[in-house]
Structure formats: C-alpha cells, structure tokens
Design a protein around this motif. Structure first.
Motif, short mmCIF file in Angstrom:
data_model
loop_
_atom_site.label_atom_id
_atom_site.label_comp_id
_atom_site.label_asym_id
_atom_site.label_seq_id
_atom_site.Cartn_x
_atom_site.Cartn_y
_atom_site.Cartn_z
N GLN A 50 99.70 17.05 61.51
CA GLN A 50 99.88 15.99 60.52
C GLN A 50 100.54 16.57 59.27
O GLN A 50 100.21 17.66 58.84
CB GLN A 50 98.53 15.39 60.16
CG GLN A 50 98.59 14.31 59.08
CD GLN A 50 97.28 13.61 58.90
OE1 GLN A 50 96.88 12.80 59.72
NE2 GLN A 50 96.56 13.93 57.81
N SER A 68 97.34 7.87 57.59
CA SER A 68 97.15 9.11 58.35
C SER A 68 96.64 8.73 59.74
O SER A 68 97.31 8.02 60.46
CB SER A 68 96.19 10.05 57.61
OG SER A 68 94.97 9.41 57.32
N LYS A 125 94.76 13.07 54.10
CA LYS A 125 96.12 12.51 54.09
C LYS A 125 97.11 13.59 53.67
O LYS A 125 98.13 13.31 53.05
CB LYS A 125 96.20 11.29 53.17
CG LYS A 125 95.35 10.12 53.63
CD LYS A 125 95.66 8.84 52.88
CE LYS A 125 96.97 8.23 53.34
NZ LYS A 125 97.21 6.88 52.78
#
Length: 342
Positions: free
Chosen positions: A11, A276, A294
C-alpha cells in the motif's frame, strides 16, 4: 499437498501532483526491502504506481501529460522505474506493478504488468477494461474529476490467466494424454497443480463480476488488484473501504480463489481523499490481513493455494453446475431492458 506462498500488498500513501519521481521510487523500494526481510515471494503494487493519480486533473499541456506515461519497453531501463525491478530481481521477489502506458501509436492504457524475478523479465500484461468517469471535466470547479475516459482507451488484451514460474518449491507435474478430450476442460487430476495460476485487474474492474468469473474459468487461484479510489465524489458516487473490501470478499468466495488488493491512499495534494483498505482474502471470503493505516504499509499473509479446491470441487464445481444455456443475456445485452409496464 500444500502449495504455500507468502504474498504482500504494498500500500502506498499520498503522492502529490508535484511529487519527485525519485522520492516516490525510493518509497516503493523501501516497501520491497520490508518484503524481503519477511521472506515474501510476491508483492502487488497499486494502480498507477509511479505517480499521483493524474486522471483527476485536466491537462492543457501535452508535454506535462506525457510525463505521467511510460513506454512498456522502457520499464526495465528507465531511471524512474528500472531500480524497482532490479531490486526485485536481486531479492528474488515477483512483483505486479500498475502504470500509465503509452504505445508506439500514441494510445494510452491504464496497465499493469507481472515481473518474474526468476525469469528476469515481464511475463504478463493487463490493460484496464472498465474505465470509469467522463471524457470532459465537470463544470463545478470544486468537483473531483475522473478523466480516465479522456486519457485512456479500454483495454484490448482481455482477461488472460497465466502461470507464475518458480514460486513454489516443486511445481512440475507429469501429465497423461487422454484420447477423446476436447481440450475445453483440463483433466481433473491436473487441476490445482503446477505453477500458481494468476490473473490481474485494475480498480473499477473489481466491481464487474464477469472479470472474476472469466479468470476463475481458467483456473485462476490468485487475483491481483491495484487501485486508486476517491472516498467522496458527489458527481459520481460515495465510496468507502468497507464497500471495496466487500466486493473483494464476495467475488473471492464465489470464484473460490485468493485475492490481493493494494491501494494508493491518503490525502493527495491536501484535497483528494483516497481510501485505503488493502487486503488479502481467502477463497471463503475471509480477510487474512488488511491495512491499518492510510500510509505506506506492507500487508503480508501466507496462503495455501490448496484451499481453492474446497469450493471448486463442491459448491462452485463449474463443470457440474454451470448452465451456460441460461446466461445468454449476460453477453448479448449491454444496458438495462425492463419488462413492459402492465
């Protein structure tokens, strides 16, 4: 026999419009460093990995717009991208990466590729089919635009599943020739063996069940999904990461496969709030691991591809239970056609 892989979603937090490409690249490599320290074998990066999600902006300068695109042949040699692949090869980690692709004839695609560390090359490419948004920007100057239809052409490669070599300790199998086979259905004793069968999709594709089923019909065991999704867009739709995860969970269950999603998230340019929710889901639709921030974050899980068998040999045994003669409307019709009014 267990067929175990250690996989991760990389991520990536906020990447602003004026972000330095080398700084962003350093962040991507840092996530790969973490993956190597945890002995991860496969890492998925988000949609448009190397830059901000530029389709939210209206560009009047072609030269500025061009800075967000890559030529596929240059990925492994460009200083803005090559170090990530070089590091992946050094670590022996396969990676899937999203980027904006410009072809030789000038066509733009929202693309992702799969890089095999053992082969030292890109072995598969996918171009996003379901482009959301509009061609022209909204009249409201405060609106959050989604101009993928302006900058990209719908993908033309379909949904080809592929095998990723050398991820499993021993994946070679001996197959027997069978007389009278049509070739349409792989022999049962060969299914669920050999190198892992993978598929790729991008962002909005995840909302279309036809994509998941197309891959499942090819025996896909693991689907890779990178995305950039704005949390609130009054002109289009409001979204949250729970809805995105629900789509991933339900389709993983209905197609008896694992899935990994990797988000580009955070507050881009201090204005665009991206969800997210990066997650790794098993064939029962259960969350094995998910992001808690996030920001840049590596989401890791160990998966056993053997778990795909439970659904595929029972509830979702396509060969025994699918009734294609009843599904013609799915491919013959595009828009909604209601029954006549009484």
């Amino acid at each position: 026999m267990p067929r175990i892989l250690k996989v991760a979603a990389a991520q990536v937090g906020a990447v602003h419009r004026d972000a330095d490409r080398q700084e962003t690249l350093f962040r991507l490599i840092s996530l790969l460093d973490q993956a190597a320290s945890q002995k991860v074998q496969l890492v998925l990066y988000p949609e448009c990995t190397f830059t901000t999600f530029f389709p939210r902006h209206l560009f009047t300068s072609q030269s500025e717009l061009d800075t967000y695109f890559e030529h596929n042949d240059d990925l492994l040699s460009s200083p803005s991208t090559a170090p990530l692949f070089q590091k992946a090869a050094e670590y022996g980690i396969d990676i899937s990466v999203g980027f904006a692709e410009r072809t030789e004839d000038g066509t733009g695609y929202n693309t992702c590729i799969y890089f095999s560390a053992s082969q030292g090359k890109i072995i598969n490419k996918y171009r996003k089919v379901h482009l959301p948004g509009t061609v022209e920007p909204f009249s409201d100057p405060e609106a959050v635009n989604q101009l993928e239809k302006r900058y990209f052409t719908p993908g033309n490669l379909g949904f080809p599943a592929f095998r990723a070599p050398n991820l499993l300790p021993s994946s070679s199998i001996t197959t027997k020739q069978s007389s009278g086979t049509t070739g349409l259905v792989e022999r049962k004793e060969e299914q669920g063996k050999g190198d892992p069968v993978l598929g790729m999709m991008i962002c909005n594709d995840r909302r279309w069940p036809e994509v998941w089923r197309s891959y499942a019909l090819q025996g896909a065991e693991l689907l890779l999904l990178g995305y950039n999704t704005v949390a609130h867009n009054e002109q289009l739709i409001r979204r949250n990461q729970q809805t995105g995860k629900l789509v991933q969970q339900s389709n993983s269950y209905m197609n008896s496969l694992f899935s990994i999603s990797a988000a580009r998230c955070g507050l881009d340019d201090n204005h665009y709030n991206l969800i997210s929710g990066s997650a790794i889901i098993n064939p029962e639709g259960h969350v094995l691991a998910e992001s808690t921030t996030k920001d840049d974050e590596l989401v890791v899980a160990e998966i056993d591809l053997e778990e795909c068998r439970q659904g595929r040999e029972k509830t979702f045994d396509f060969g025994r239970h699918r009734r294609t003669e009843a599904y013609a409307r799915i491919v013959d019709q595009v828009g909604v056609v209601e029954p006549e009014l009484l």
